[in-house]
Design a protein around this motif. Structure first.
Motif, PDB file in Angstrom:
ATOM      1  N   GLY A 151     -15.481  92.201  56.101  1.00 11.23           N
ATOM      2  CA  GLY A 151     -15.741  91.190  55.093  1.00 11.23           C
ATOM      3  C   GLY A 151     -17.201  90.929  54.815  1.00 11.23           C
ATOM      4  O   GLY A 151     -17.538  90.128  53.940  1.00 11.23           O
ATOM      5  N   MET A 152     -18.116  91.601  55.541  1.00 12.12           N
ATOM      6  CA  MET A 152     -19.553  91.396  55.358  1.00 12.12           C
ATOM      7  C   MET A 152     -20.248  92.759  55.265  1.00 12.12           C
ATOM      8  O   MET A 152     -20.976  93.167  56.167  1.00 12.12           O
ATOM      9  CB  MET A 152     -20.127  90.563  56.513  1.00 12.12           C
ATOM     10  N   PRO A 153     -20.071  93.481  54.175  1.00 13.41           N
ATOM     11  CA  PRO A 153     -20.545  94.861  54.091  1.00 13.41           C
ATOM     12  C   PRO A 153     -22.059  95.021  54.140  1.00 13.41           C
ATOM     13  O   PRO A 153     -22.555  96.094  54.508  1.00 13.41           O
ATOM     14  CB  PRO A 153     -19.987  95.344  52.744  1.00 13.41           C
ATOM     15  N   ASP A 154     -22.809  93.992  53.770  1.00 15.61           N
ATOM     16  CA  ASP A 154     -24.270  94.096  53.788  1.00 15.61           C
ATOM     17  C   ASP A 154     -24.874  93.724  55.140  1.00 15.61           C
ATOM     18  O   ASP A 154     -26.096  93.792  55.305  1.00 15.61           O
ATOM     19  CB  ASP A 154     -24.874  93.193  52.707  1.00 15.61           C
ATOM     20  N   TRP A 155     -24.039  93.338  56.068  1.00 21.66           N
ATOM     21  CA  TRP A 155     -24.498  92.851  57.366  1.00 21.66           C
ATOM     22  C   TRP A 155     -24.106  93.817  58.478  1.00 21.66           C
ATOM     23  O   TRP A 155     -23.163  94.593  58.346  1.00 21.66           O
ATOM     24  CB  TRP A 155     -23.872  91.495  57.679  1.00 21.66           C
ATOM     25  N   LYS A 156     -24.847  93.729  59.586  1.00 19.11           N
ATOM     26  CA  LYS A 156     -24.492  94.425  60.817  1.00 19.11           C
ATOM     27  C   LYS A 156     -24.523  93.418  61.959  1.00 19.11           C
ATOM     28  O   LYS A 156     -25.318  92.478  61.948  1.00 19.11           O
ATOM     29  CB  LYS A 156     -25.488  95.554  61.130  1.00 19.11           C
ATOM     30  N   TYR A 157     -23.646  93.606  62.925  1.00 13.73           N
ATOM     31  CA  TYR A 157     -23.771  92.785  64.128  1.00 13.73           C
ATOM     32  C   TYR A 157     -24.566  93.545  65.178  1.00 13.73           C
ATOM     33  O   TYR A 157     -24.555  94.776  65.223  1.00 13.73           O
ATOM     34  CB  TYR A 157     -22.408  92.343  64.671  1.00 13.73           C
ATOM     35  N   ILE A 158     -25.255  92.787  65.990  1.00 15.68           N
ATOM     36  CA  ILE A 158     -26.086  93.337  67.065  1.00 15.68           C
ATOM     37  C   ILE A 158     -25.616  92.723  68.366  1.00 15.68           C
ATOM     38  O   ILE A 158     -25.523  91.491  68.480  1.00 15.68           O
ATOM     39  CB  ILE A 158     -27.573  93.003  66.830  1.00 15.68           C
ATOM     40  N   HIS A 159     -25.279  93.552  69.330  1.00 13.16           N
ATOM     41  CA  HIS A 159     -24.861  93.042  70.632  1.00 13.16           C
ATOM     42  C   HIS A 159     -26.074  92.446  71.335  1.00 13.16           C
ATOM     43  O   HIS A 159     -27.054  93.144  71.615  1.00 13.16           O
ATOM     44  CB  HIS A 159     -24.254  94.181  71.459  1.00 13.16           C
ATOM     45  N   THR A 160     -26.027  91.145  71.616  1.00 11.79           N
ATOM     46  CA  THR A 160     -27.153  90.438  72.225  1.00 11.79           C
ATOM     47  C   THR A 160     -26.674  89.680  73.468  1.00 11.79           C
ATOM     48  O   THR A 160     -26.603  88.446  73.472  1.00 11.79           O
ATOM     49  CB  THR A 160     -27.798  89.466  71.213  1.00 11.79           C
ATOM     50  N   PRO A 161     -26.332  90.402  74.528  1.00 13.51           N
ATOM     51  CA  PRO A 161     -25.796  89.744  75.729  1.00 13.51           C
ATOM     52  C   PRO A 161     -26.867  88.975  76.487  1.00 13.51           C
ATOM     53  O   PRO A 161     -28.058  89.080  76.217  1.00 13.51           O
ATOM     54  CB  PRO A 161     -25.276  90.929  76.546  1.00 13.51           C
ATOM     55  N   GLY A 162     -26.406  88.227  77.464  1.00 17.34           N
ATOM     56  CA  GLY A 162     -27.282  87.420  78.308  1.00 17.34           C
ATOM     57  C   GLY A 162     -26.741  86.014  78.388  1.00 17.34           C
ATOM     58  O   GLY A 162     -26.417  85.516  79.464  1.00 17.34           O
ATOM     59  N   HIS A 163     -26.623  85.381  77.225  1.00 22.78           N
ATOM     60  CA  HIS A 163     -26.006  84.054  77.190  1.00 22.78           C
ATOM     61  C   HIS A 163     -24.531  84.171  77.550  1.00 22.78           C
ATOM     62  O   HIS A 163     -23.998  83.350  78.305  1.00 22.78           O
ATOM     63  CB  HIS A 163     -26.201  83.445  75.807  1.00 22.78           C
ATOM     64  N   THR A 164     -23.853  85.166  76.982  1.00 25.15           N
ATOM     65  CA  THR A 164     -22.511  85.583  77.397  1.00 25.15           C
ATOM     66  C   THR A 164     -22.461  87.104  77.310  1.00 25.15           C
ATOM     67  O   THR A 164     -23.291  87.715  76.640  1.00 25.15           O
ATOM     68  CB  THR A 164     -21.396  84.988  76.495  1.00 25.15           C
ATOM     69  N   PRO A 165     -21.483  87.735  77.950  1.00 25.39           N
ATOM     70  CA  PRO A 165     -21.439  89.199  77.949  1.00 25.39           C
ATOM     71  C   PRO A 165     -21.248  89.826  76.574  1.00 25.39           C
ATOM     72  O   PRO A 165     -21.789  90.898  76.288  1.00 25.39           O
ATOM     73  CB  PRO A 165     -20.243  89.516  78.857  1.00 25.39           C
ATOM     74  N   GLY A 166     -20.468  89.170  75.716  1.00 23.30           N
ATOM     75  CA  GLY A 166     -20.175  89.749  74.411  1.00 23.30           C
ATOM     76  C   GLY A 166     -20.835  89.021  73.263  1.00 23.30           C
ATOM     77  O   GLY A 166     -20.377  89.105  72.119  1.00 23.30           O
ATOM     78  N   HIS A 167     -21.919  88.340  73.537  1.00 15.61           N
ATOM     79  CA  HIS A 167     -22.621  87.599  72.484  1.00 15.61           C
ATOM     80  C   HIS A 167     -23.140  88.564  71.421  1.00 15.61           C
ATOM     81  O   HIS A 167     -23.626  89.650  71.721  1.00 15.61           O
ATOM     82  CB  HIS A 167     -23.788  86.818  73.092  1.00 15.61           C
ATOM     83  N   ILE A 168     -23.026  88.151  70.146  1.00 17.46           N
ATOM     84  CA  ILE A 168     -23.584  88.945  69.051  1.00 17.46           C
ATOM     85  C   ILE A 168     -24.466  88.078  68.158  1.00 17.46           C
ATOM     86  O   ILE A 168     -24.332  86.848  68.110  1.00 17.46           O
ATOM     87  CB  ILE A 168     -22.492  89.599  68.173  1.00 17.46           C
ATOM     88  N   SER A 169     -25.364  88.744  67.443  1.00 20.79           N
ATOM     89  CA  SER A 169     -26.119  88.155  66.343  1.00 20.79           C
ATOM     90  C   SER A 169     -25.842  89.005  65.109  1.00 20.79           C
ATOM     91  O   SER A 169     -25.427  90.156  65.220  1.00 20.79           O
ATOM     92  CB  SER A 169     -27.613  88.127  66.671  1.00 20.79           C
ATOM     93  N   LEU A 170     -26.067  88.449  63.928  1.00 20.31           N
ATOM     94  CA  LEU A 170     -25.768  89.127  62.674  1.00 20.31           C
ATOM     95  C   LEU A 170     -27.053  89.292  61.872  1.00 20.31           C
ATOM     96  O   LEU A 170     -27.852  88.345  61.783  1.00 20.31           O
ATOM     97  CB  LEU A 170     -24.755  88.330  61.849  1.00 20.31           C
ATOM     98  N   PHE A 171     -27.252  90.472  61.278  1.00 19.91           N
ATOM     99  CA  PHE A 171     -28.495  90.752  60.565  1.00 19.91           C
ATOM    100  C   PHE A 171     -28.213  91.417  59.225  1.00 19.91           C
ATOM    101  O   PHE A 171     -27.397  92.330  59.136  1.00 19.91           O
ATOM    102  CB  PHE A 171     -29.388  91.668  61.407  1.00 19.91           C
ATOM    103  N   ARG A 172     -28.913  90.933  58.199  1.00 16.74           N
ATOM    104  CA  ARG A 172     -28.865  91.565  56.880  1.00 16.74           C
ATOM    105  C   ARG A 172     -30.255  92.113  56.576  1.00 16.74           C
ATOM    106  O   ARG A 172     -31.200  91.357  56.379  1.00 16.74           O
ATOM    107  CB  ARG A 172     -28.416  90.568  55.807  1.00 16.74           C
ATOM    108  N   GLU A 173     -30.341  93.414  56.528  1.00 17.16           N
ATOM    109  CA  GLU A 173     -31.648  94.066  56.421  1.00 17.16           C
ATOM    110  C   GLU A 173     -32.325  93.827  55.082  1.00 17.16           C
ATOM    111  O   GLU A 173     -33.549  93.682  55.023  1.00 17.16           O
ATOM    112  CB  GLU A 173     -31.478  95.573  56.654  1.00 17.16           C
ATOM    113  N   ASN A 174     -31.550  93.759  53.994  1.00 16.53           N
ATOM    114  CA  ASN A 174     -32.192  93.727  52.676  1.00 16.53           C
ATOM    115  C   ASN A 174     -33.016  92.471  52.415  1.00 16.53           C
ATOM    116  O   ASN A 174     -33.894  92.474  51.559  1.00 16.53           O
ATOM    117  CB  ASN A 174     -31.177  93.966  51.547  1.00 16.53           C
TER     118      ASN A 174
END
Length: 272
Positions: A151-174
């Motif tokens: 549902g978010m074709p212009d975005w990518k998720y980035i695995h950003t563990p530490g706070h929790t094992p499967g924590h993610i952040s979302l980034f839109r490059e454009n």
């Protein structure tokens, strides 16, 4: 949880299709332009317990309809508090990283909060925060590989563990927009006073719930390398432009001094 910031309930669009809605002490994001809503919109995170009615009201006033999907950055209580009610109301798929699924399918609980980290009254209150996993059963799905977000074709998720094992952040490059979750925050989340007044200050993930500081530091450096222009964090007001760049540089260079507590049950003394 009777703690509310001065910003609670005052949503703001930081881009035409990015609306940040603060609920008590946490932010949720509506991703989609209400003026060009033919493709629908996506909700990122699900706020505090008992906040479903507020989220539904705000979303339906903005879009006139529910989302096509819900994305969870992680499963802590303040990010999934309304998820069951929202799923029941909207009947939409929910996605999280595969390493977060045990905490969202009733298989595992998060480690308890650590009140011994320094920082303030919220740290001291943290043992009362829920840390049990929740069971969404087959209503939760693993995000696809390669950073793809349904549902978010212009975005990518980035695995950003530490706070929790499967924590993610979302980034839109454009447009260099980053939805951080709790990989880092822009308020000293351990301090009740600073949380209530929303005093902006770059910080690592909330100390009382972070269990892997080695991974947390790597995650912050990974996000800083993206050179985001706008960052919407799970806690605190969004940060952008030169201020964001300068503060992320400071955080990466002095992560151990700024982010990692001097003591705590999850702190490896070898870090200091």
């Amino acid at each position: 949880m009777p703690i509310t910031t001065v910003a609670s309930g005052d949503g703001l669009a930081y881009r035409p299709d990015i609306y940040c809605y603060p609920i008590q002490i946490v932010n949720v994001c509506f991703i989609g332009d209400p003026n060009q809503n033919k493709d629908g919109w996506v909700l990122v995170d699900a706020g505090m317990p008992r906040s479903a009615k507020k989220i539904i009201k705000e979303a339906e006033e903005r879009f006139g309809t529910g989302p096509k999907a819900i994305i969870l950055t992680h499963g802590h209580f303040d990010h999934v508090g309304a998820i069951v009610e929202l799923i029941d109301h909207w009947n939409v798929p929910v996605y999280a990283h595969k390493l977060e699924l045990p905490y969202l399918t009733g298989e595992a609980d998060y480690p308890p909060a650590d009140p011994t980290v320094e920082g303030g009254l919220i740290s001291e209150m943290s043992p009362f925060f829920p840390h049990d996993g929740i069971d969404l059963d087959n209503r939760i799905k693993a995000l696809p590989d390669k950073g793809i977000i349904p549902g978010m074709p212009d975005w990518k998720y980035i695995h950003t563990p530490g706070h929790t094992p499967g924590h993610i952040s979302l980034f839109r490059e454009n447009d260099a927009t980053l939805i951080v979750g709790d990989a880092f925050v822009t308020v000293k989340q351990e301090s009740l006073y600073k949380v209530v007044i929303q005093e902006q200050e770059i910080s690592g993930p909330p100390k009382y719930f972070t269990t892997d500081w080695v991974q947390a530091e790597k995650s912050v450096k990974k996000l800083a390398a993206l050179k985001p222009y706008l960052a919407i964090t799970g806690h605190g007001e969004p940060m952008f432009g030169q201020s964001l760049g300068d503060n992320l540089k400071l955080l990466t260079e002095k992560f151990r001094e700024i982010a990692i507590p001097e003591q705590g049950r999850y702190v490896n003394t070898k870090l200091h």
